[in-house]
Design a protein around this motif. Structure first.
Motif, mmCIF file in Angstrom:
data_model
loop_
_atom_site.group_PDB
_atom_site.id
_atom_site.type_symbol
_atom_site.label_atom_id
_atom_site.label_comp_id
_atom_site.label_asym_id
_atom_site.label_seq_id
_atom_site.Cartn_x
_atom_site.Cartn_y
_atom_site.Cartn_z
ATOM 1 N N GLN A 23 0.830 -1.210 0.000
ATOM 2 C CA GLN A 23 0.000 0.000 0.000
ATOM 3 C C GLN A 23 0.865 1.260 0.000
ATOM 4 O O GLN A 23 0.607 2.208 -0.750
ATOM 5 C CB GLN A 23 -0.927 -0.011 1.221
ATOM 6 N N ILE A 24 1.902 1.254 0.840
ATOM 7 C CA ILE A 24 2.816 2.408 0.893
ATOM 8 C C ILE A 24 3.556 2.566 -0.424
ATOM 9 O O ILE A 24 3.748 3.680 -0.937
ATOM 10 C CB ILE A 24 3.815 2.239 2.061
ATOM 11 N N LEU A 27 1.382 4.102 -3.017
ATOM 12 C CA LEU A 27 1.176 5.537 -2.799
ATOM 13 C C LEU A 27 2.323 6.340 -3.397
ATOM 14 O O LEU A 27 2.120 7.402 -3.986
ATOM 15 C CB LEU A 27 1.041 5.807 -1.305
ATOM 16 N N GLU A 260 -3.268 12.628 1.893
ATOM 17 C CA GLU A 260 -3.480 11.328 1.262
ATOM 18 C C GLU A 260 -2.825 10.209 2.053
ATOM 19 O O GLU A 260 -3.353 9.087 2.119
ATOM 20 C CB GLU A 260 -2.953 11.341 -0.169
ATOM 21 N N VAL A 261 -1.657 10.493 2.688
ATOM 22 C CA VAL A 261 -1.007 9.474 3.507
ATOM 23 C C VAL A 261 -1.845 9.179 4.751
ATOM 24 O O VAL A 261 -2.030 8.021 5.151
ATOM 25 C CB VAL A 261 0.414 9.927 3.897
ATOM 26 N N GLN A 263 -5.041 9.499 5.071
ATOM 27 C CA GLN A 263 -6.233 8.748 4.662
ATOM 28 C C GLN A 263 -5.910 7.266 4.510
ATOM 29 O O GLN A 263 -6.672 6.396 4.955
ATOM 30 C CB GLN A 263 -6.793 9.320 3.364
ATOM 31 N N LEU A 264 -4.783 6.954 3.883
ATOM 32 C CA LEU A 264 -4.386 5.564 3.709
ATOM 33 C C LEU A 264 -4.134 4.897 5.054
ATOM 34 O O LEU A 264 -4.579 3.765 5.299
ATOM 35 C CB LEU A 264 -3.127 5.485 2.840
ATOM 36 N N LEU A 265 -3.448 5.574 5.953
ATOM 37 C CA LEU A 265 -3.113 4.990 7.246
ATOM 38 C C LEU A 265 -4.350 4.802 8.111
ATOM 39 O O LEU A 265 -4.471 3.796 8.827
ATOM 40 C CB LEU A 265 -2.083 5.875 7.954
ATOM 41 N N ASN A 267 -7.358 4.244 7.052
ATOM 42 C CA ASN A 267 -8.142 3.134 6.497
ATOM 43 C C ASN A 267 -7.491 1.782 6.779
ATOM 44 O O ASN A 267 -8.172 0.765 6.876
ATOM 45 C CB ASN A 267 -8.322 3.306 4.988
ATOM 46 N N SER A 268 -6.162 1.765 6.871
ATOM 47 C CA SER A 268 -5.462 0.498 7.097
ATOM 48 C C SER A 268 -5.473 0.072 8.552
ATOM 49 O O SER A 268 -5.207 -1.099 8.859
ATOM 50 C CB SER A 268 -4.017 0.611 6.611
#
Length: 610
Positions: A23-24, A27, A260-261, A263-265, A267-268
């Motif tokens: 995922q990282i 990104l 954006e980072v 948001q990803l973190l 959600n994970s």
């Protein structure tokens, strides 16, 4: 300028670690902190070795392919297959090439005997007549052999006699061994050599075509391999905690990418912390400049990226490097040539290289303007032409008053003083930002002494202030500067030690600054040399024109002008790039305190398979 960074710390459950890394990686904005928590494993070593093989092969293929790299990435063909096929083609060419020396040796051996048919020799032997081949020196040769053994001289060469004997049986009376010749005739050997050379030529053509068709495929495979290497390195840089149940990972992101980072973190479900980078952090550097300064970032990277607490030197480097380049070229006509050349190459080169042509065009514009001010165009003095006076008044030519000093030399020194003054200002401000005002009093003292002294001296020279005012200004500036230089240069040391250190700094500054400023005379000298050489080519061309007559004269005149000015432009461009780079890397960076030891921002990302 330097993009602000955020420090990221992740804590990931070991079973979710692989998925989180993907995922990282997708990104593509996180710069992973390298800690080398583990030793390089066998898989990473194999990947590193394979990458070296890919790079070497890719360099060789690019050299063979030339400029024709229009082919795209071939689907279904791996990089390993490309490398294997390339090595097979190279091996085939080497095998063919190894045949040529033996063929040349056999041909040289048969040339003394001429072209004869071995079939006839074998038929004679079947009939009982033996034909044998010999070689001896002229002294060793016995005329009696001609009657005893039917010896026939074939050729005399280099003090040796080559002869054959024809006898009804094997020759036994002659005290020498017969020569062992190749089993093929001279014409057959020559045909084999010609055929081998054609095969080599065809194999080389096949190899070139292969390189042109597969360079992009190998290049893409190299990028994919680099992605795998980056992934393994990230795993090595991860710190396992709580008996391996949790993995700790650290990284950096630009502040613009924080939403954006996050948001990803979020959600994970990974635990993370984000904080602002500090001056003490070794944060990676991502430069962010306007379109003009961005063209010169490549020069900053040649020296080294700034530390996170330093200033980005590119915004100051850009205008001064352009000015220095133009001053060293010193010819408006050469600037026009660079502009035209830049536009032409921009259309023909690849997208990655066409961006460099913007820099060439910009340097051409600066050269055209500065060359006009310096009064030179293709080696012709513009000031001596019948131009309007309002144009000539902007030209800087001739001597300073009644002296023997050139105005352009004075201008070069003034530019040097301004450049170094800006460098010292940047150093004082930079040290204040990093260490505080109290820790930078020595730099402020030197800045006040040098820049203040230059300003007061200039105002006094142009009679803006009176001599009495300038005297007191020098006294005040010198007194205030001395306090910072000799007494307060380090507040944590004894005053006597500070005085001694200040005296040593005075010696270094006095000798160093004088040498640094005089270095800028190279701007005047290089521009003068280029203009004089252009003028010499002009004189030579028109002398030939006058001597050769109207028809051939103009032809030779044009050839000399084109060749001469092309050579002069090439040499001027080389010196106009190297010496301004030296003035920047040595004089400016030294006086500005720039170290250039920062780490460039390199996000952990992936390469899409095409």
């Amino acid at each position: 300028m330097i993009t602000k960074m955020k420090k990221l710390t992740f804590l990931i459950y070991h079973k979710e670690y692989e998925q989180f890394l993907e995922q990282i990686r997708g990104l593509g904005v996180v710069h992973i902190v390298e800690k080398q928590c583990g030793e390089m494993d066998d898989r990473l070593q194999r990947f590193m070795q394979k990458r070296a093989l890919y790079k070497n092969t890719l360099n060789a293929m690019n050299n063979l392919a030339g400029k024709d790299l229009s082919a795209t990435v071939r689907t279904g063909v791996s990089a390993d297959e490309v490398v294997s096929a390339y090595e097979d083609l190279q091996s085939h060419i080497q095998e063919l090439g190894q045949k040529l020396p033996q063929l040349d040796k056999d041909i040289a051996q048969m040339q003394v005997w001429g072209d004869f048919d071995w079939t006839a020799v074998r038929k004679l032997r079947d009939a009982g007549w033996y034909v044998q081949f010999y070689s001896c020196t002229e002294k060793e040769y016995d005329e009696a052999w001609e009657s005893d053994y039917n010896a026939v001289r074939i050729q005399e060469q280099g003090g040796h006699i080559y002869f054959v004997t024809v006898t009804p049986g094997p020759l036994e009376g002659l005290d020498m061994e017969p020569l062992r010749l190749p089993s093929a005739s001279l014409s057959e050997l020559l045909a084999r050599k010609a055929d081998t050379e054609l095969q080599i030529e065809q194999a080389q053509a096949d190899l070139k075509a292969f390189c042109q068709a597969n360079c992009k495929t190998l290049e893409h495979g190299n990028l994919l391999l680099q992605g795998d290497i980056d992934l393994l390195k990230v795993k090595l840089n991860s710190e396992h905690m709580a008996d391996g149940a949790v993995v700790l990972l650290e990284g950096w992101i630009p502040v613009d990418n924080e939403p954006e980072v996050k948001q990803l973190l979020d959600n994970s479900g990974v635990y993370y912390e984000i904080r602002n980078a500090t001056k003490e952090d070794n944060a990676p550097i991502k430069l962010r400049n306007n379109a003009f300064a961005r063209m010169y970032e490549v020069l900053t990277k040649m020296y080294g990226m700034p530390d996170y607490a330093e200033f980005d030197p590119t915004p100051i480097l850009a205008p001064f490097f352009s000015l220095f380049f133009a001053f060293c070229m010193g010819d408006a006509g050469y600037g026009v040539v660079l502009i035209i050349l830049g536009f032409i190459l921009k259309k023909k080169l690849s997208k990655s290289l066409s961006g460099m042509m913007n820099l060439v065009i910009t340097l051409g514009v600066f050269t055209t303007v500065i060359g006009t001010i310096l009064g030179t165009c293709f080696g012709v003095s513009l000031f001596d032409l019948e131009l309007p006076e309002f144009i000539k008044q902007f030209m800087i030519v001739g001597k300073i008053g009644e002296t023997t000093y050139d105005k352009q030399m004075l201008l070069a020194l003034i530019i040097g003083v301004v450049h170094i003054s800006i460098a010292m200002t940047v150093k004082a401000i930079g040290e204040t930002v990093r260490y505080g005002f109290k820790e930078s009093l020595s730099s402020w003292g030197w800045l006040l002494l040098v820049v203040g002294g230059v300003c007061v001296g200039s105002l006094s020279f142009f009679e803006v202030i009176s001599e009495h005012v300038s005297t007191w200004a020098f006294i005040i500036i010198g007194g205030v500067s001395a306090i910072g230089i000799y007494l307060l240069n380090n507040l944590h040391r004894n005053v006597l030690v500070n005085i001694g250190a200040g005296i040593w700094d005075t010696y270094n500054m006095a000798t160093g600054l004088m040498g640094d400023i005089l270095s800028y005379i190279r701007l005047y000298a290089l521009g003068l040399a280029g203009g004089m050489l252009g003028g010499v080519f002009n004189q030579l061309a028109f002398m030939v024109n006058d001597a050769a007559g109207p028809a051939l004269g103009w032809l030779f005149c044009g050839l000399i002008l084109v060749f001469g000015h092309t050579l002069n432009i090439a040499m001027s461009c080389l010196s106009a790039f190297v010496h301004p780079l030296r003035l920047t890397f040595v004089e400016y960076f030294k006086n500005s305190g720039y170290n250039g030891k920062g780490e460039e921002y390199a996000p952990f990302t992936t390469v899409e398979n095409k």
